[in-house]
Enzyme design. Structure first.
Site, PDB file in Angstrom:
ATOM      1  N   ASN A 275       2.467   5.431 -10.206  1.00  0.00           N
ATOM      2  CA  ASN A 275       1.201   5.409 -10.927  1.00  0.00           C
ATOM      3  C   ASN A 275      -0.024   5.297 -10.019  1.00  0.00           C
ATOM      4  O   ASN A 275      -1.109   5.753 -10.389  1.00  0.00           O
ATOM      5  CB  ASN A 275       1.209   4.229 -11.910  1.00  0.00           C
ATOM      6  CG  ASN A 275      -0.157   3.955 -12.491  1.00  0.00           C
ATOM      7  OD1 ASN A 275      -0.673   4.724 -13.305  1.00  0.00           O
ATOM      8  ND2 ASN A 275      -0.767   2.851 -12.064  1.00  0.00           N
TER       9      ASN A 275
ATOM     10  N   LYS B  57      -3.387  16.198  -7.953  1.00  0.00           N
ATOM     11  CA  LYS B  57      -2.645  16.202  -9.212  1.00  0.00           C
ATOM     12  C   LYS B  57      -1.867  17.505  -9.389  1.00  0.00           C
ATOM     13  O   LYS B  57      -0.782  17.521  -9.983  1.00  0.00           O
ATOM     14  CB  LYS B  57      -3.600  15.956 -10.383  1.00  0.00           C
ATOM     15  CG  LYS B  57      -4.208  14.555 -10.382  1.00  0.00           C
ATOM     16  CD  LYS B  57      -3.133  13.467 -10.346  1.00  0.00           C
ATOM     17  CE  LYS B  57      -3.720  12.076 -10.365  1.00  0.00           C
ATOM     18  NZ  LYS B  57      -2.692  11.011 -10.378  1.00  0.00           N
TER      19      LYS B  57
ATOM     20  N   TYR C  45      -9.132  15.162  -5.956  1.00  0.00           N
ATOM     21  CA  TYR C  45      -8.279  14.604  -7.014  1.00  0.00           C
ATOM     22  C   TYR C  45      -7.511  15.708  -7.726  1.00  0.00           C
ATOM     23  O   TYR C  45      -6.298  15.600  -7.934  1.00  0.00           O
ATOM     24  CB  TYR C  45      -9.154  13.835  -8.002  1.00  0.00           C
ATOM     25  CG  TYR C  45      -8.399  13.192  -9.145  1.00  0.00           C
ATOM     26  CD1 TYR C  45      -7.751  11.978  -8.968  1.00  0.00           C
ATOM     27  CD2 TYR C  45      -8.350  13.797 -10.402  1.00  0.00           C
ATOM     28  CE1 TYR C  45      -7.072  11.378 -10.016  1.00  0.00           C
ATOM     29  CE2 TYR C  45      -7.674  13.205 -11.452  1.00  0.00           C
ATOM     30  CZ  TYR C  45      -7.035  11.988 -11.256  1.00  0.00           C
ATOM     31  OH  TYR C  45      -6.357  11.405 -12.301  1.00  0.00           O
TER      32      TYR C  45
ATOM     33  N   THR D 199     -10.074   3.522 -18.160  1.00  0.00           N
ATOM     34  CA  THR D 199      -9.486   2.643 -17.154  1.00  0.00           C
ATOM     35  C   THR D 199     -10.566   2.309 -16.124  1.00  0.00           C
ATOM     36  O   THR D 199     -11.601   2.976 -16.067  1.00  0.00           O
ATOM     37  CB  THR D 199      -8.313   3.326 -16.434  1.00  0.00           C
ATOM     38  OG1 THR D 199      -8.824   4.456 -15.694  1.00  0.00           O
ATOM     39  CG2 THR D 199      -7.249   3.796 -17.420  1.00  0.00           C
TER      40      THR D 199
ATOM     41  N   ASP E 256       0.869  -1.172   0.000  1.00  0.00           N
ATOM     42  CA  ASP E 256       0.000   0.000   0.000  1.00  0.00           C
ATOM     43  C   ASP E 256       0.907   1.223   0.000  1.00  0.00           C
ATOM     44  O   ASP E 256       1.672   1.435   0.951  1.00  0.00           O
ATOM     45  CB  ASP E 256      -0.879  -0.014   1.248  1.00  0.00           C
ATOM     46  CG  ASP E 256      -1.813   1.184   1.359  1.00  0.00           C
ATOM     47  OD1 ASP E 256      -1.656   2.145   0.577  1.00  0.00           O
ATOM     48  OD2 ASP E 256      -2.692   1.174   2.236  1.00  0.00           O
ATOM     49  N   VAL E 257       0.841   2.050  -1.048  1.00  0.00           N
ATOM     50  CA  VAL E 257       1.774   3.170  -1.160  1.00  0.00           C
ATOM     51  C   VAL E 257       1.573   4.240  -0.106  1.00  0.00           C
ATOM     52  O   VAL E 257       2.441   5.089   0.092  1.00  0.00           O
ATOM     53  CB  VAL E 257       1.720   3.819  -2.563  1.00  0.00           C
ATOM     54  CG1 VAL E 257       2.193   2.866  -3.637  1.00  0.00           C
ATOM     55  CG2 VAL E 257       0.333   4.375  -2.862  1.00  0.00           C
TER      56      VAL E 257
END
Length: 255
Positions: free
Chosen positions: A91, A160, A156, A191, A64-65
């Protein structure tokens, strides 16, 4: 075989853009380690790559990043196994549909934990090894929403924007040491993440048409198109390229 024998870590490598990039890197001869939180999906992605036939090597590491220990463990595993890290593709990312005042605090925090904290942690633990090597390539997955805004995904968009600026900061810090840091900035791409976004709306079909309308090309991107951009950024033939945001967006950013 542009990445023959190079060691690459791809976070969020079991689905969507991460998996497509892993498959491409494998075909290009890399020794690929993909990470993610769901072992079943990771195993399936590895099997799909190996079924392609000739290529490099590929394996998975469950992580888990957003966890410091998991990120450190991933890097330690790769160094112990392969002795180096040539490419890091940050990613892993998440997206929920909320306006700013409606965003639950736990969603806001989780979005930053995975999208930004994860990018930072994986870079933090990989960079010392790249410094020892005198060379390395990091690609962060930003978005055209790192420089443009869209309604309904405030957390989000904020993450970013942070990744875009983090990419620039890292690029100028490590350029003298042979480490290149760039970002891929996809437009809306087909995706599982984006499909889930559409499903979170009251009118999934209408949502898809709306996002298609943002692009002069009139369609959504394909994961394979974005993966090719990641490969380009990792190519030794573009070694003078660092601190760049590579837009692959059907012309949205140019509008």
């Amino acid at each position: 075989m542009k990445l023959k024998d190079k060691v690459a870590i791809i976070t969020g490598g079991s689905l969507g853009l991460g998996k497509e990039t892993a498959l491409l890197f494998y075909r290009e001869g890399a020794k690929v380690v993909i990470t993610g939180r769901t072992e079943g999906r990771l195993k399936t992605a590895v099997e799909e790559a190996r079924a392609q036939g000739a290529g490099g090597e590929i394996e998975y590491f469950v992580a888990d990043v957003s966890s410091e220990d998991d990120c450190r463990g991933t890097v330690d595993y790769v160094i112990n196994k392969h002795g180096r890290i040539d490419v890091l593709f940050n990613n892993a990312g998440v997206l929920w549909v909320y306006n700013t005042h409606e965003t639950p605090l736990e969603i806001w925090d989780k979005t930053f934990d995975i999208n930004v904290r994860g990018t930072y942690l994986m870079s933090k633990f990989s960079i010392p090894h790249m410094l020892e090597q005198g060379k390395g390539c990091i690609v962060n997955n930003s978005s055209i929403l790192g420089s443009r805004a869209a309604p309904g995904c405030a957390a989000y968009v904020a993450t970013k924007g942070a990744i875009t600026q983090l990419t620039r900061a890292m690029a100028v810090e490590y350029a003298p040491h042979g480490i290149r840091v760039n970002a891929i900035c996809p437009g809306t791409t087909v995706t599982p993440l984006v499909e889930d976004l559409f499903e979170q709306t009251d009118d999934p079909s209408g949502a898809r048409k709306l996002w298609e309308s943002y692009n002069p090309m009139g369609r959504l991107g394909r994961p394979s198109e974005i993966a090719r951009g990641v490969l380009f950024l990792c190519d030794d033939e573009v070694e003078f390229m660092t601190g760049s945001m590579l837009n692959i967006d059907g012309g949205w950013i140019a509008r």
